[in-house]
Write an enzyme that holds these catalytic residues in place. Structure first.
Site, PDB file in Angstrom:
ATOM      1  N   ARG A 250       0.894  -1.062  -0.232  1.00 58.68           N
ATOM      2  CA  ARG A 250      -0.051  -0.004   0.057  1.00 58.68           C
ATOM      3  C   ARG A 250       0.954   1.336  -0.102  1.00 58.68           C
ATOM      4  NH1 ARG A 250      -1.165   5.088   1.798  1.00 58.68           N
ATOM      5  NH2 ARG A 250      -0.523   4.227   3.988  1.00 58.68           N
ATOM      6  N   ASP A 251       1.599   1.672   1.078  1.00 55.29           N
ATOM      7  CA  ASP A 251       2.195   2.838   0.997  1.00 55.29           C
ATOM      8  C   ASP A 251       3.405   2.936   0.264  1.00 55.29           C
ATOM      9  OD1 ASP A 251       2.461   5.380   2.167  1.00 55.29           O
ATOM     10  OD2 ASP A 251       3.895   4.729   3.965  1.00 55.29           O
TER      11      ASP A 251
ATOM     12  N   HIS B 109       6.455   4.667  12.086  1.00 52.27           N
ATOM     13  CA  HIS B 109       6.241   4.584  10.563  1.00 52.27           C
ATOM     14  C   HIS B 109       7.247   5.487   9.974  1.00 52.27           C
ATOM     15  CE1 HIS B 109       3.687   3.996   6.945  1.00 52.27           C
ATOM     16  NE2 HIS B 109       4.161   5.226   6.734  1.00 52.27           N
TER      17      HIS B 109
ATOM     18  N   HIS C 109       9.831   7.000   7.342  1.00 51.15           N
ATOM     19  CA  HIS C 109      10.504   7.071   5.934  1.00 51.15           C
ATOM     20  C   HIS C 109      12.184   7.172   6.033  1.00 51.15           C
ATOM     21  CE1 HIS C 109       6.705   7.279   3.279  1.00 51.15           C
ATOM     22  NE2 HIS C 109       6.371   6.647   4.452  1.00 51.15           N
TER      23      HIS C 109
ATOM     24  N   CYS D  26       9.725   9.163  -2.525  1.00 48.66           N
ATOM     25  CA  CYS D  26       9.328  10.396  -1.762  1.00 48.66           C
ATOM     26  C   CYS D  26       8.914  11.520  -2.540  1.00 48.66           C
ATOM     27  CB  CYS D  26      10.250  11.029  -0.797  1.00 48.66           C
ATOM     28  SG  CYS D  26      10.015  12.597   0.050  1.00 48.66           S
TER      29      CYS D  26
ATOM     30  N   ASN E 236       9.803   4.545   2.279  1.00 45.05           N
ATOM     31  CA  ASN E 236       9.642   3.797   3.486  1.00 45.05           C
ATOM     32  C   ASN E 236      10.967   3.093   3.907  1.00 45.05           C
ATOM     33  OD1 ASN E 236       6.419   3.631   4.532  1.00 45.05           O
ATOM     34  ND2 ASN E 236       6.622   3.526   2.088  1.00 45.05           N
TER      35      ASN E 236
END
Lengths: 301, 301
Positions: free
Chosen positions: B13-14, B204, B206, B237, B246
């Site tokens: 997903r992300d 979470h 990055h 990003c 991530n």
């Protein structure tokens, strides 16, 4: 953690030595000048090794002569007495010698046992001391060896202690293949600090497995205050082609500034210097910070 | 630090949402199957958002339906009631809602204030609770915002507290642009843990500036025990094109195993999964561990 941290920039030596493409003496001098311009003050600029074995370091005497009128502390690597004589003739004020914590790496890298390698640079250290030249000692493979696998921390302590006792003023602990993790780093630093003062231990970590900054942070928490790093993350890893080399100076500076430790380094200028060398090498620097800042520079230019 | 750490794999997903190249439902199902095969158990598999706005997440209902017979906990992102209905219809058992800690990001990302965004997903959380569906809450820009710059930790605490009080069972703190450093992470976690239990906070982070692992290590030392990461370091990003996304699950697993925390993840299988997706996206995964293990795999194959 707000006290001073010293960065030893090793890009022009440890970095470029492990890049496939040799770059000219002029370009290396220019690189070092731009590193000084970015605010770095201690720079390893070359190695007095066989140019046949390591063409990347050819002309190190000219490089050293080309920069030593500038304000800065310049280090050169010296493997033996022949190299020492050439380094001294070129005006070296700080040399670095190296030994491995693992027998496998010592045999593969310099074709002799760890004990024999120490015998080999004993006269180098003695002569340097007599000549008023400072000596830095590297220990490689402190957290793992590409040939022997795991490395006993006691083997690291033994070599570090020998280097210190012989008269090295700083002992740099090299995670040559970047396999360490924070808990092992803490344990190793504690063990070494029994023999060598913590402030005289340097952390020389490669970023092969992305652990270098976490390891440096753990080491800073243990009290270590010297960090070796290479502009842009130059260097690659000869034992894992395609993998990452030295921890990037940019990433280290970003970490330190975030922790409230002033480095005096201008990140924009440093990234520009790394990108210029990257262009000569034909690839973007692997540093995360260099990539992020380069993206910003592209947007605003 | 030897107790259990939970990894929430957000690559499908992300990660994929922020890659330029959309990949097919079939490929995403295959990716999730390979992640499960590598030992990951909690996976964010899609987002019920407008396929016009985010084509990368098109067919998330089919992806969820394609994997939910498998053993694992599957999360899907839900922005509003319409998305909630579609997620429930597809059999979602865990949904995630999101709010920003910064007004600038909230306006740019979902075109409303932080307060309005919370009003928008209040009925989503209520309906999910009535339907027996667990809700995870994301807070974005917890350590910096691409529009507003620095973010007040109190703003993060306020949003985290609201999400928790509304009934979220876990609050994930997103360093969306990867600008955090360890000291700030520690301070933020301590502040948030005043309102949300530490074991219900997820990290979470990055890796835009290469700090993610150092930050995770600092967070683990503070007592946090949930880590969001993306296989291969997928994601990029959007605010710094060319920069890293991530933090890579491979790098997190390597860190954790080095700290003595068993993850149950097979790194070789995970790298193979990341490389397969990387091939579809046309680039090697940015994960350092993936690069190092891939180099080894090439040498031994």
């Amino acid at each position: 953690m707000s006290d001073q941290v010293r960065i030893v920039e090793v890009g022009p030596r440890d970095g470029l030595q492990n890049e496939n493409t040799p770059i000219s003496v002029e370009a290396r001098v220019g690189f070092i000048e731009s590193l000084l311009g970015a605010g770095l003050t201690t720079i390893e600029v070359g190695a007095f090794v066989s140019p046949k074995a390591i063409p990347q370091m050819q002309g190190s005497a000219e490089v050293l002569r080309g920069v030593q009128h500038l304000a800065g502390e310049f280090h050169v690597l010296v493997p033996n007495e022949k190299g020492y004589e050439a380094a001294r003739a070129a005006g070296a004020k700080v040399i670095a010698v190296f030994a491995s914590a693992s027998e496998g790496f010592s045999r593969a890298n310099i074709n002799c046992s760890v004990a024999d390698s120490i015998e080999r640079f004993k006269p180098v250290i003695e002569r340097a001391q007599a000549d008023g030249i400072k000596v830095r000692g590297y220990v490689s493979c402190v957290l793992g060896c590409p040939y022997d696998g795991a490395v006993d921390p006691q083997a690291v302590v033994d070599v570090a202690t020998t280097l210190w006792d012989l008269g090295c003023t700083e002992v740099s602990l090299g995670d040559t293949i970047g396999v360490g993790t924070p808990k092992k780093v803490r344990e190793l630093l504690r063990a070494c600090a029994e023999a060598v003062p913590m402030q005289s231990l340097a952390m020389h970590f490669h970023d092969t497995y992305g652990q270098a900054l976490a390891n440096l942070y753990a080491g800073l928490e243990e009290g270590a205050r010297v960090i070796d790093s290479a502009a842009g993350g130059l260097g690659g890893c000869p034992y894992a082609p395609g993998a990452t080399g030295n921890v990037a100076t940019e990433d280290v500076v970003y970490l330190l500034e975030g922790l409230g430790v002033a480095t005096g380094v201008d990140l924009d200028k440093l990234v520009t210097a790394s990108n210029a060398v990257g262009a000569l090498l034909g690839r973007a620097p692997p540093s995360r910070v260099a990539a992020a800042i380069s993206a910003k520079q592209r947007r605003t230019s």
